[in-house]
Design a protein around this motif. Structure first.
Motif, mmCIF file in Angstrom:
data_model
loop_
_atom_site.group_PDB
_atom_site.id
_atom_site.type_symbol
_atom_site.label_atom_id
_atom_site.label_comp_id
_atom_site.label_asym_id
_atom_site.label_seq_id
_atom_site.Cartn_x
_atom_site.Cartn_y
_atom_site.Cartn_z
ATOM 1 N N ALA A 115 0.838 -1.199 0.000
ATOM 2 C CA ALA A 115 0.000 0.000 0.000
ATOM 3 C C ALA A 115 0.871 1.247 0.000
ATOM 4 O O ALA A 115 0.619 2.211 -0.739
ATOM 5 N N GLU A 116 1.894 1.261 0.829
ATOM 6 C CA GLU A 116 2.788 2.416 0.862
ATOM 7 C C GLU A 116 3.559 2.548 -0.448
ATOM 8 O O GLU A 116 3.712 3.648 -0.995
ATOM 9 N N GLN A 117 4.037 1.434 -0.969
ATOM 10 C CA GLN A 117 4.827 1.470 -2.196
ATOM 11 C C GLN A 117 4.020 1.974 -3.387
ATOM 12 O O GLN A 117 4.577 2.596 -4.297
ATOM 13 N N HIS A 118 2.712 1.714 -3.395
ATOM 14 C CA HIS A 118 1.892 2.035 -4.564
ATOM 15 C C HIS A 118 1.028 3.278 -4.360
ATOM 16 O O HIS A 118 0.063 3.481 -5.095
ATOM 17 N N GLY A 119 1.372 4.106 -3.369
ATOM 18 C CA GLY A 119 0.791 5.428 -3.294
ATOM 19 C C GLY A 119 -0.493 5.582 -2.513
ATOM 20 O O GLY A 119 -1.122 6.645 -2.563
ATOM 21 N N VAL A 135 6.494 -0.988 11.701
ATOM 22 C CA VAL A 135 7.951 -1.017 11.560
ATOM 23 C C VAL A 135 8.387 -1.307 10.135
ATOM 24 O O VAL A 135 9.579 -1.184 9.828
ATOM 25 N N ARG A 136 7.452 -1.642 9.260
ATOM 26 C CA ARG A 136 7.806 -1.904 7.861
ATOM 27 C C ARG A 136 7.332 -0.800 6.921
ATOM 28 O O ARG A 136 7.509 -0.911 5.710
ATOM 29 N N THR A 137 6.712 0.233 7.456
ATOM 30 C CA THR A 137 6.278 1.366 6.646
ATOM 31 C C THR A 137 6.778 2.650 7.293
ATOM 32 O O THR A 137 7.185 2.650 8.451
ATOM 33 N N GLU A 138 6.702 3.736 6.543
ATOM 34 C CA GLU A 138 7.198 5.006 7.053
ATOM 35 C C GLU A 138 6.207 6.153 6.905
ATOM 36 O O GLU A 138 6.349 7.168 7.571
ATOM 37 N N ARG A 139 5.220 6.016 6.011
ATOM 38 C CA ARG A 139 4.406 7.166 5.648
ATOM 39 C C ARG A 139 2.920 6.985 5.906
ATOM 40 O O ARG A 139 2.251 7.899 6.372
ATOM 41 N N ILE A 140 2.374 5.833 5.606
ATOM 42 C CA ILE A 140 0.928 5.684 5.554
ATOM 43 C C ILE A 140 0.298 5.673 6.946
ATOM 44 O O ILE A 140 0.891 5.247 7.930
ATOM 45 N N ARG A 166 1.391 7.677 13.426
ATOM 46 C CA ARG A 166 0.551 7.477 12.232
ATOM 47 C C ARG A 166 -0.723 6.688 12.509
ATOM 48 O O ARG A 166 -1.455 6.343 11.583
ATOM 49 N N LEU A 167 -1.009 6.404 13.766
ATOM 50 C CA LEU A 167 -2.173 5.589 14.106
ATOM 51 C C LEU A 167 -3.446 6.421 14.168
ATOM 52 O O LEU A 167 -3.434 7.555 14.638
#
Length: 304
Positions: free
Chosen positions: A32-36, A71-76, A107-108
């Motif tokens: 999800a994060e990788q694809h925007g 821990v595997r995402t940074e933005r969403i 981000r929660l």
């Protein structure tokens, strides 16, 4: 996020990782994060197999999924649609939420609801609150405890069902851009119930659902406009941003998907979350395929 009825709003688009192995669901957050996409959501159930017509699909603990996703995402944005709060101990919920909030760097979000009596964790466990009234009371008690616990001070709480003396929960949530240590809370509300909507406008957003014969129908732009108008009338303008979070299924065709989300956003929706609940159709392979198509491009509307 926007104030109710405000101009220049940003609409965000999320996705529910509804079915799959725990590794597949966490991978959906990464994809999800990788694809925007703007948000990734899991869900909170224990045994809904019979209610969904299929008893074979796995169900995972939302907090474990969200911790791994954090821990595997940074933005969403991360959350669950929705947390079934009345069957949870509120002080444990508070600690789980703050832990994931810190893991994710703030981000929660907390979409919250009464839970469904079809879940055997409610209907199949003696002593659980099955009736709507008691579940609503327990939800309000839990939200009051969350609010008090996030202040970082020792507090007492004398709710309808929850009674706490001398509790202090640290750390506080991650500080938001507005300076508040507060995790956004989005109650589910049955529109146009004044009691249900009244709860939502005291918090940070609403996940609206229609009542009666239209309970399973998707929200139309007219429905959203009525929810926004109700919230604008009954919410204190000084209370801060308020999200209107609409669920539905995005068409695969980019133009159709953009038309769907664009119409809802013009009516006042600030989030659209692609939510697929049929375990026969929403296989992990199909969910990942839709994720990789990305959210629709809304052009100037998306950027406000």
């Amino acid at each position: 996020m926007r104030h109710v009825g405000g101009e220049g709003a940003t609409v965000r688009i999320g996705f529910v990782g509804s079915f799959g192995t725990v590794h597949e669901v966490v991978q959906m957050a990464v994809e999800a994060e990788q694809h925007g996409w703007d948000g990734f959501f899991t869900w909170d159930g224990v045994d809904l197999g019979g209610a969904m017509g299929d008893t074979s699909f796995p169900v995972w603990d939302p907090w474990a999924v969200l911790a791994a996703a954090a821990v595997r995402t940074e933005r969403i944005t991360l959350g669950a649609l929705v947390f079934a709060v009345p069957r949870r101990r509120p002080w444990v919920l508070a600690k789980q939420a703050v832990t994931v909030d810190h893991l994710s760097g703030g981000r929660l979000v907390l979409p919250v609801g009464l839970g469904v009596p079809d879940d055997r964790a409610v209907a199949g466990v003696r002593g659980e609150a099955v009736g709507v009234r008691e579940r609503a009371e327990r939800l309000d008690d839990a939200l009051a405890l969350l609010d008090r616990s996030w202040r970082g001070e020792t507090f007492d709480l004398d709710g309808t069902h929850v009674h706490v003396e001398g509790m202090r929960l640290l750390p506080r949530p991650v500080e938001r851009p507005d300076g508040r240590h507060r995790i956004p809370v989005w109650p589910v509300a049955a529109f146009p119930s004044a009691r249900s909507m009244g709860r939502a406008v005291r918090w940070d957003g609403v996940v609206p659902q229609l009542r009666g014969d239209r309970a399973m129908d998707p929200m139309t732009p007219q429905d959203v406009a009525e929810v926004v108008a109700w919230a604008r009338e009954h919410r204190d303008p000084a209370a801060g941003p308020f999200d209107v979070v609409v669920q539905g299924v995005l068409p695969d065709d980019p133009a159709e998907a953009a038309d769907l989300v664009g119409g809802l956003a013009q009516a006042g929706a600030t989030w659209f979350v692609d939510s697929r609940w049929d375990p026969q159709a929403a296989t992990p392979e199909r969910l990942l395929a839709r994720l990789r198509l990305g959210p629709p491009d809304l052009g100037p509307l998306a950027s406000g």
